[in-house]
Scaffold this active site. Structure first.
Site, PDB file in Angstrom:
ATOM      1  N   CYS A  36    -153.770  14.211  41.723  1.00  0.00           N
ATOM      2  CA  CYS A  36    -152.976  14.954  40.462  1.00  0.00           C
ATOM      3  C   CYS A  36    -154.020  14.451  38.873  1.00  0.00           C
ATOM      4  CB  CYS A  36    -151.642  13.961  40.821  1.00  0.00           C
ATOM      5  SG  CYS A  36    -151.750  12.052  40.593  1.00  0.00           S
ATOM      6  N   ASP A  48    -153.515  10.602  38.219  1.00  0.00           N
ATOM      7  CA  ASP A  48    -152.902   9.717  37.539  1.00  0.00           C
ATOM      8  C   ASP A  48    -153.726   8.697  38.000  1.00  0.00           C
ATOM      9  OD1 ASP A  48    -151.309  12.486  36.556  1.00  0.00           O
ATOM     10  OD2 ASP A  48    -149.705  11.979  37.666  1.00  0.00           O
ATOM     11  N   CYS A  58    -147.619  10.995  35.585  1.00  0.00           N
ATOM     12  CA  CYS A  58    -146.307  12.250  35.549  1.00  0.00           C
ATOM     13  C   CYS A  58    -145.214  11.047  34.688  1.00  0.00           C
ATOM     14  CB  CYS A  58    -146.477  12.797  36.756  1.00  0.00           C
ATOM     15  SG  CYS A  58    -146.490  11.211  37.616  1.00  0.00           S
ATOM     16  N   CYS A  86    -146.064   9.181  44.073  1.00  0.00           N
ATOM     17  CA  CYS A  86    -146.147   8.913  42.130  1.00  0.00           C
ATOM     18  C   CYS A  86    -146.118   7.163  43.401  1.00  0.00           C
ATOM     19  CB  CYS A  86    -145.575   8.942  41.945  1.00  0.00           C
ATOM     20  SG  CYS A  86    -145.237  11.288  41.136  1.00  0.00           S
TER      21      CYS A  86
HETATM   22 FE1  FES Z   1    -149.902  11.914  40.032  1.00  0.00          FE
HETATM   23 FE2  FES Z   1    -147.633  11.268  39.775  1.00  0.00          FE
HETATM   24  S1  FES Z   1    -147.847  13.712  39.898  1.00  0.00           S
HETATM   25  S2  FES Z   1    -149.003   9.827  40.671  1.00  0.00           S
END
Ligand code: FES
Length: 145
Positions: free
Chosen positions: A33, A35, A59, A103
């Site tokens: 993702c 992140d 996110c 997450c």
């Molecule tokens: Fe990647 Fe939440 S979508 S940490």
């Protein structure tokens, strides 16, 4: 879809920032993702977490879990801080939607990475702590997403 607690910690995140000369800093990401989360810990001479801060480029659920995770490790011993798992953080937030469970794993791994850094700096071994991954999506099953 999100609990009130998640929304609260997302909109008013606690412990945002950095700690200068932190005892331990942990950065982990999830390549899937994109992140990234960084957690800073200030640990005193008795091995108690005096302060915890975070920076999360991610996110809303990642922000909320870092906020809650840093709140939960403050005042804890290293051993107790290891018990702050993604499950414990999710429970404290009254749950996360299934697609957002990963997450919360970032928060757990970032705490572990910061503790690992602290242990390396102090040449100690923290029982029960395994070397954290830099990328939590490594070796994970696609179907979990
Ligand atoms: Fe990647 Fe939440 S979508 S940490």
């Amino acid at each position: 879809m999100y609990s009130e607690k998640v929304m609260d910690h997302f909109q008013n995140p606690r412990n945002v920032g950095e700690i200068e000369d932190a005892s331990g800093v942990g950065t982990v990401g999830n390549a899937k993702c994109g992140d990234i989360m960084r957690i800073f810990l200030d640990i005193d001479e008795n091995g108690v977490v005096r302060d915890a801060k975070f920076k999360t480029f991610g996110c809303g659920a990642a922000v909320a879990t870092s906020s809650m995770a840093t709140e939960m490790v403050k005042g804890k011993t290293i051993k107790e801080a290891l018990q702050v798992t993604n499950k414990a953080v999710m429970e404290a937030l009254d749950g996360l939607p299934p697609v957002k469970v990963h997450c919360s794993l970032l928060a757990e791994e970032a705490i572990h990475a910061a503790l690992w850094d602290y242990a390396e700096k102090n040449h100690i071994v923290i029982e029960g702590l395994e070397k954290p991954k830099n990328d939590i999506s490594e070796g994970e099953n696609e179907e979990e997403y």
